[in-house]
Design an enzyme around this catalytic site. Sequence first.
Site, PDB file in Angstrom:
ATOM      1  N   LYS A   1       0.821   5.875   8.066  1.00 32.88           N
ATOM      2  CA  LYS A   1      -0.324   6.605   8.609  1.00 32.88           C
ATOM      3  C   LYS A   1      -1.171   7.187   7.482  1.00 32.88           C
ATOM      4  CE  LYS A   1       1.976   8.214  12.864  1.00 32.88           C
ATOM      5  NZ  LYS A   1       1.044   7.666  13.857  1.00 32.88           N
TER       6      LYS A   1
ATOM      7  N   ASP B   1       4.051   1.254  13.162  1.00 30.18           N
ATOM      8  CA  ASP B   1       3.643   2.544  13.723  1.00 30.18           C
ATOM      9  C   ASP B   1       3.592   2.516  15.243  1.00 30.18           C
ATOM     10  OD1 ASP B   1       2.936   5.216  13.555  1.00 30.18           O
ATOM     11  OD2 ASP B   1       0.788   4.806  13.446  1.00 30.18           O
TER      12      ASP B   1
ATOM     13  N   ARG C   1       7.524   2.763  21.482  1.00 31.19           N
ATOM     14  CA  ARG C   1       7.867   1.809  22.551  1.00 31.19           C
ATOM     15  C   ARG C   1       9.144   1.043  22.234  1.00 31.19           C
ATOM     16  NH1 ARG C   1       2.104  -0.798  21.827  1.00 31.19           N
ATOM     17  NH2 ARG C   1       1.822   1.379  21.248  1.00 31.19           N
TER      18      ARG C   1
END
Length: 493
Positions: free
Chosen positions: A276, A346, A350
Amino acid sequence: MKYSIKNTALDADHIQAVILAIFEGGKLSPAAESADKQLQGEISKLIRLGDLRGNFGQTLLLHKGERRIILVGCGKAEEINERRYKQLCRKVVPLLKEIAADSVLNELTEVALPGRDLYWNIRFAIETTEQAFYAFHRFKTRQKDEAKAPKEMIFSVADKEANSAQQAILHGTAIASGIKQARDIANCPPNLCNPAYLAEQALALAEREARIHTRILGEQEMAELKMNAYLAVSRGSANEAKLSVIEYKNHPDPQAQPIVLIGKGLTFDAGGISLKPATDMDEMKYDMCGAAAVFGVMNAIAALNLPLNVIGMLAGCENLPDGNAYRPGDILTTMKGLTVEVLNTDAEGRLVLCDTLTYAESFNPRAVIDIATLTGACVVALGQHNSGLLSDNDQLAHAIENAAQQADDKAWRLPLSEEYQEQLKSNFADLANIGGRWGGAITAAAFLSNFSGAYPWAHLDIAGTAWLQGAEKGATGRPVSLLVQYLINLSEQ
């Protein structure tokens, strides 16, 4: 703070402060009219002099001997709604801190909310007041002397409404406590709050509550279950992944199917190899707010003694880059047996959730709801006011929407039709872990739907609602209120 109901007079000796509603144009609420008579028209005089107009949000503090009177401008009576009512409740808190009264009579509950009754006025007052008094100073070594909350807030209630008011206090205090528990965990720094810390909190809850049993699955147990997607996310971190399973059993039928709540618990998410940007990365400690919310809910339902079986799962994990971290291009075999091509590390939540959803099948659940700070796309779509709701089960979705409306913990349903599965196609595996730029919140839920076919399932994306930024930076505790209301509704069926 203790909350109570009493059919009490405004001038009772034990009352140290009174909160009264004044509407635009100087119109007094019934309690304010009664107080004005006792004060020989002093409130009316302030209105005539123009010191008090009743404009929305205006406050004025009067001192009458040892009693303080807080006058709150409520604006136009016909414009009051849940949001404005809560704003009024928050407006009072700075004055309560200033006067430090032990006992406060709150007459704001006279303000009429369309479609609501006294139960909701009292419950919203409790939840809002507790949240407004909240502060997280655990790690401050130089703390200012802060004014304490009153010891007791009293609501004046007629005898015929006492039962409903008492229920509002029970529900409001339990939910407020659950919200505080969620905020406290979420606000902890990631060097303390790691997956092991989440597990410790889950075990401590079981020690406090006889109806709760907690067990922890470590990486060895996950490997035996072939939860390879979950474990792949954890590979880059020195902190072991831990799945905390909190079982609350209180249904009259011990074999009744449980409701399963799954909270994404990424205690820090650096993005892995798909790192990120540095800006605001500190806020990625909040990527475990789903797990924090589930923990708060489990605390609340235990306090409420709801006659249900509920299982809360805190899917603890950490997503960091190192030489052992999973990579873009890797293909993972999930617990369900489906293969997933990793296009972006990233999109890790899930991968943790898909194996946890598969594991949930072992409980033969009545319904499963996962709660996750899953996608920035949901924030783009809905902002910071509505949680995203996605489900392929209309009955469950409608029950959650109804609970959101009742609790004023807003959620908005997004579509989840089969066309979105097209975006998850991979040339090399059964699924890709991202679906491209468009409809990112929906394709993330579409990915999860491949692992939830064995039971009614819904997904709450709380990426926009779980925490605030800027001067008010901190966890919100949402959607604890929504989820507890959903469970209250089930318990009353």
